[in-house]
Design an enzyme around this catalytic site. Structure first.
Site, mmCIF file in Angstrom:
data_model
loop_
_atom_site.group_PDB
_atom_site.id
_atom_site.type_symbol
_atom_site.label_atom_id
_atom_site.label_comp_id
_atom_site.label_asym_id
_atom_site.label_seq_id
_atom_site.Cartn_x
_atom_site.Cartn_y
_atom_site.Cartn_z
ATOM 1 N N GLU A 1 0.767 -1.196 -0.175
ATOM 2 C CA GLU A 1 0.109 0.109 0.086
ATOM 3 C C GLU A 1 0.658 1.299 0.145
ATOM 4 O O GLU A 1 0.501 2.106 0.687
ATOM 5 C CB GLU A 1 -0.977 0.125 1.321
ATOM 6 N N GLU B 1 -6.418 -10.704 -1.187
ATOM 7 C CA GLU B 1 -7.286 -10.457 -0.129
ATOM 8 C C GLU B 1 -8.643 -10.377 -0.292
ATOM 9 O O GLU B 1 -9.374 -9.469 0.036
ATOM 10 C CB GLU B 1 -6.809 -9.196 0.459
HETATM 11 O O1 9MR Z 1 -7.791 -7.934 8.216
HETATM 12 C C1 9MR Z 1 -6.994 -7.254 9.005
HETATM 13 C C2 9MR Z 1 -7.753 -6.652 10.402
HETATM 14 O O2 9MR Z 1 -7.808 -7.780 11.204
HETATM 15 C C3 9MR Z 1 -6.771 -5.578 10.853
HETATM 16 O O3 9MR Z 1 -7.433 -4.959 11.956
HETATM 17 C C4 9MR Z 1 -6.358 -4.611 9.866
HETATM 18 C C5 9MR Z 1 -5.539 -3.569 10.349
HETATM 19 O O4 9MR Z 1 -5.095 -2.701 9.532
HETATM 20 O O5 9MR Z 1 -5.917 -5.090 8.744
HETATM 21 C C6 9MR Z 1 -6.460 -5.950 7.980
HETATM 22 O O6 9MR Z 1 -5.969 -6.406 6.967
HETATM 23 C C7 9MR Z 1 -5.392 -5.686 6.087
HETATM 24 C C8 9MR Z 1 -4.224 -5.968 5.505
HETATM 25 O O7 9MR Z 1 -3.417 -6.553 6.167
HETATM 26 C C9 9MR Z 1 -3.848 -5.145 4.336
HETATM 27 N N1 9MR Z 1 -4.996 -4.726 3.160
HETATM 28 C C10 9MR Z 1 -6.248 -4.353 4.118
HETATM 29 C C11 9MR Z 1 -6.384 -5.141 4.830
HETATM 30 C C12 9MR Z 1 -8.119 -5.012 5.319
HETATM 31 O O8 9MR Z 1 -8.079 -3.762 6.110
#
Ligand code: 9MR
Length: 369
Positions: free
Chosen positions: A153, A258
């Site tokens: 990102e 994802e």
């Molecule tokens: O699914 C993840 C969630 O449990 C966390 O709280 C969050 C924190 O930023 O991150 C989520 O996963 C993210 C991933 O690491 C990167 N792309 C976006 C995903 C959804 O937010």
């Protein structure tokens, strides 16, 4: 004896047929095994094998895993001189035990940093951090983790570079630097740039420019991870297809890393809606707290089918398709962008029952048999 034998034979044949049919019940990973990996993201309980039922579902359906959270910087590197690999080790051991493709998420990301990292203020310190962080983690799992999200990102929606702590301290060169350090620590592991919305034209152009630049500066980039946090109506299949073609034309493997599809209204889509407005507890924004109506269940199934049909069309370019979670109950979309909602973005519901979406993905392969 003479009479018993044929009966015994028939009985054994029947028994073995019923066992085989049990065994041969189709699963996502089996039906797609010649196309691409089918992955899922594991939470802490799943890594710790807390539920037998969930665990057998994971092992049956998926052949690739990503850690939803525990490999992020705040967990692996909580203090400057202290790494904690307790959970990451468990995750990798779980993948090895089950002979799964293991994806590392993530090395350089502006979010979920440990508090001490947020305080890094100059280029010397940041350079030292990146070298130590990437080298230590990638070396530890050398030959065991199959691919890494090296940078996650780094882009804004318009394709420009996000003003992260890395860009602010080191400038653009942090990107190539990260990929070089990762390659040095494990020359054979696949290295990915991972981001959301990079199937949209402006951000996609930014991602292509970014990857070209990293390569021009001597970084090895093996693949691009399109996160795939999508909606029922968007992005269009055309933009997804263009993305597959354009990224693979750069010689990259394309992974969908994802994948999930929200079925709930988005505050940003409401005309005149103020995103700062408090939507929590609003019935309008949480329309299906008990169950998903059939009409939406069908829409979700159709959307998944059309997406997987496109993936199959380009299976030669796609390395992996990973869902962001095993079942609906676990999804981050129950808490974002509004807390306390009930969303239904995955092929399995919160009780681990497969949904029409799951059947629609399987059907694409079964009819071809
Ligand atoms: O699914 C993840 C969630 O449990 C966390 O709280 C969050 C924190 O930023 O991150 C989520 O996963 C993210 C991933 O690491 C990167 N792309 C976006 C995903 C959804 O937010």
């Amino acid at each position: 004896m003479k009479f018993i034998k044929p009966y015994l034979f028939a009985f054994t044949a029947l028994l073995s047929a019923s066992c085989t049919s049990q065994k041969e019940k189709p699963s996502l990973k089996d039906l797609y095994k010649n196309d691409f990996y089918i992955g899922t993201a594991l939470d802490l309980n799943q890594i710790n094998e807390k539920s037998k039922k969930e665990d057998s579902l994971i092992r049956k359906e998926f052949n690739a895993i990503t850690a939803e959270n525990i490999m992020k910087s705040m967990y692996t590197h909580p203090q400057k001189d202290k790494y904690d690999f307790t959970l990451a080790d468990k995750f990798v051991a779980y993948g090895e035990k089950n002979k799964m493709f293991i994806h590392g998420h993530t090395l350089i990301w502006h979010s979920q940093l440990a508090p001490w990292m947020e305080k890094i203020a100059d280029s010397t310190e940041m350079k030292a951090f990146m070298k130590d962080h990437i080298t230590t983690i990638v070396s530890r799992y050398k030959g065991r983790v199959n691919s890494w999200d090296v940078v996650n990102e780094a882009l804004n929606e318009d394709g420009t570079l996000r003003k992260s702590i890395f860009l602010n301290t080191l400038g653009e060169k942090y990107l190539a630097n990260a990929f070089k350090l990762a390659e040095k620590a494990d020359p054979k592991v696949d290295l990915y740039y991972n981001d959301y919305n990079i199937e949209e034209p402006a951000k996609r152009a930014g991602a292509i420019a970014l990857i070209k630049k990293i390569k021009a500066e001597g970084g090895k980039v093996d693949g691009v991870g399109i996160q795939g946090h999508w909606k029922l109506e968007s992005p269009s299949l055309e933009e997804i297809e263009k993305s597959i073609l354009e990224y693979s034309a750069l010689g990259l493997k394309v992974a969908f890393t994802e994948l999930d599809i929200t079925v709930l209204p988005n505050p940003w889509d409401l005309k005149g809606a103020d995103v700062n407005q408090n939507f929590e507890g609003s019935e309008k924004m949480n329309p299906y707290p008990k169950a998903l109506p059939d009409s939406i269940q069908n829409k979700l199934a159709e959307r998944y089918a059309s997406i997987f049909k496109l993936f199959l069309k380009h299976k030669d370019k796609i390395s992996r398709v990973t869902f962001w979670g095993v079942h609906d109950g676990q999804s981050w979309l129950n808490g974002w962008p509004i807390k306390g909602r009930t969303n239904y973005p995955l092929p399995f519901d919160k009780d681990l029952k497969h949904k029409k979406a799951y059947d629609s993905i399987l059907k694409l392969k079964e009819t071809k048999k």
